[in-house]
Design a protein around this motif. Structure first.
Motif, mmCIF file in Angstrom:
data_model
loop_
_atom_site.group_PDB
_atom_site.id
_atom_site.type_symbol
_atom_site.label_atom_id
_atom_site.label_comp_id
_atom_site.label_asym_id
_atom_site.label_seq_id
_atom_site.Cartn_x
_atom_site.Cartn_y
_atom_site.Cartn_z
ATOM 1 N N ILE A 7 0.838 -1.198 0.000
ATOM 2 C CA ILE A 7 0.000 0.000 0.000
ATOM 3 C C ILE A 7 0.872 1.246 0.000
ATOM 4 O O ILE A 7 0.607 2.212 -0.729
ATOM 5 N N TYR A 8 1.928 1.229 0.786
ATOM 6 C CA TYR A 8 2.790 2.406 0.909
ATOM 7 C C TYR A 8 3.492 2.751 -0.403
ATOM 8 O O TYR A 8 3.797 3.912 -0.658
ATOM 9 N N ARG A 9 3.744 1.748 -1.234
ATOM 10 C CA ARG A 9 4.373 2.015 -2.527
ATOM 11 C C ARG A 9 3.461 2.861 -3.414
ATOM 12 O O ARG A 9 3.942 3.679 -4.198
ATOM 13 N N HIS A 10 2.168 2.648 -3.285
ATOM 14 C CA HIS A 10 1.209 3.372 -4.122
ATOM 15 C C HIS A 10 0.645 4.628 -3.455
ATOM 16 O O HIS A 10 0.189 5.539 -4.137
ATOM 17 N N ILE A 58 -10.163 2.760 -6.155
ATOM 18 C CA ILE A 58 -11.220 3.751 -6.375
ATOM 19 C C ILE A 58 -10.696 5.156 -6.095
ATOM 20 O O ILE A 58 -11.043 6.116 -6.782
ATOM 21 N N ALA A 59 -9.843 5.282 -5.091
ATOM 22 C CA ALA A 59 -9.278 6.589 -4.754
ATOM 23 C C ALA A 59 -8.251 7.048 -5.780
ATOM 24 O O ALA A 59 -7.963 8.245 -5.878
ATOM 25 N N LYS A 60 -7.678 6.129 -6.533
ATOM 26 C CA LYS A 60 -6.813 6.515 -7.651
ATOM 27 C C LYS A 60 -7.646 7.110 -8.785
ATOM 28 O O LYS A 60 -7.194 7.986 -9.513
ATOM 29 N N TYR A 61 -8.864 6.624 -8.896
ATOM 30 C CA TYR A 61 -9.741 7.032 -9.991
ATOM 31 C C TYR A 61 -10.437 8.361 -9.717
ATOM 32 O O TYR A 61 -10.575 9.190 -10.618
ATOM 33 N N CYS A 62 -10.890 8.586 -8.501
ATOM 34 C CA CYS A 62 -11.613 9.827 -8.204
ATOM 35 C C CYS A 62 -11.363 10.266 -6.765
ATOM 36 O O CYS A 62 -11.056 9.447 -5.897
ATOM 37 N N GLN A 189 -3.726 0.972 -15.213
ATOM 38 C CA GLN A 189 -3.335 2.368 -15.426
ATOM 39 C C GLN A 189 -2.593 2.923 -14.213
ATOM 40 O O GLN A 189 -1.753 3.806 -14.333
ATOM 41 N N TRP A 190 -2.936 2.408 -13.008
ATOM 42 C CA TRP A 190 -2.312 2.881 -11.768
ATOM 43 C C TRP A 190 -1.548 1.788 -11.026
ATOM 44 O O TRP A 190 -0.600 2.086 -10.306
#
Length: 209
Positions: A7-10, A58-62, A189-190
């Motif tokens: 998680i920390y990497r992203h 989901i938080a990467k998307y919006c 994509q992420w």
């Protein structure tokens, strides 16, 4: 079990409180999954990649902070609990029709002192609140879910209210007999991990009937 390091990497800019809450998910879900099966026995060893990071896509998307979000069919708390940890300025309502699964989610939220989550034992048809977004993960076919939740999404001025689902790459098959405008975005994509190569986000906007 895998660790919160993935998680920390992203999401490298987490607070100490967020990191402690995320690190607490592993032991808590291992404990409760042994009593009430909310995650596949084979999959619990991949909790952070397959469940926590998947939810956080989901938080990467919006952007969710400041939003009022309904998680339908949350099960043991996915995607709602990881998103609530990541987005403390958002409000999350997590519902599920199976009481024992909501019990697990309640125990996790209570143990980690997650303050922006409300939990309820009910299904989407029994929900009457109004939300900026409705989210789900592996609940049911999207067109059917849309019919159940579209009236729960409030019209927006600056932000389009929407249903946002985590899906696999066969999602288009769900729309073969339904004319419903939607957007599909691959998670690759992420997220570069192989697990996400066949995962995507599906969005259906409130602007539709």
């Amino acid at each position: 079990m895998d660790s919160a390091e993935i998680i920390y990497r992203h999401f490298p800019d987490l607070t100490e409180r967020q990191r402690k809450q995320l690190e607490g998910l592993g032991p808590l879900y291992s404990l409760w999954n042994g009593r009430i099966n909310v995650i596949s026995r084979k999959d619990i060893d991949h909790l952070y990649e397959h469940h926590v990071l998947h939810s956080l896509a989901i938080a990467k998307y919006c952007a969710l902070d400041g939003m009022n979000v309904l998680d339908v069919g949350t099960g043991g708390g996915f995607p709602g609990i990881p998103l609530a940890i990541l987005c403390p300025e958002a409000r999350f309502t997590l519902i599920d029709s199976i009481g024992k699964k909501i019990r697990v989610a309640h125990e996790v939220v209570s143990a980690l002192d997650i303050r922006n989550v409300t939990l309820a034992h009910r299904n989407a048809k029994e929900e009457h609140g109004q939300y900026d977004y409705v989210v789900s993960r592996a609940v049911m076919r999207a067109p059917e879910l849309w019919q159940m939740v579209k009236d729960r999404i409030k019209p927006q001025r600056d932000v389009k209210g929407a249903l946002i689902c985590l899906k696999g790459d066969t999602v288009e098959q769900e729309f073969e007999e339904v004319s419903l405008h939607h957007e599909v975005v691959p998670l690759s994509q992420w997220l570069e991990e192989e697990y996400f190569a066949t995962k995507c986000i599906l969005r259906i906007d409130k602007s539709q009937k």
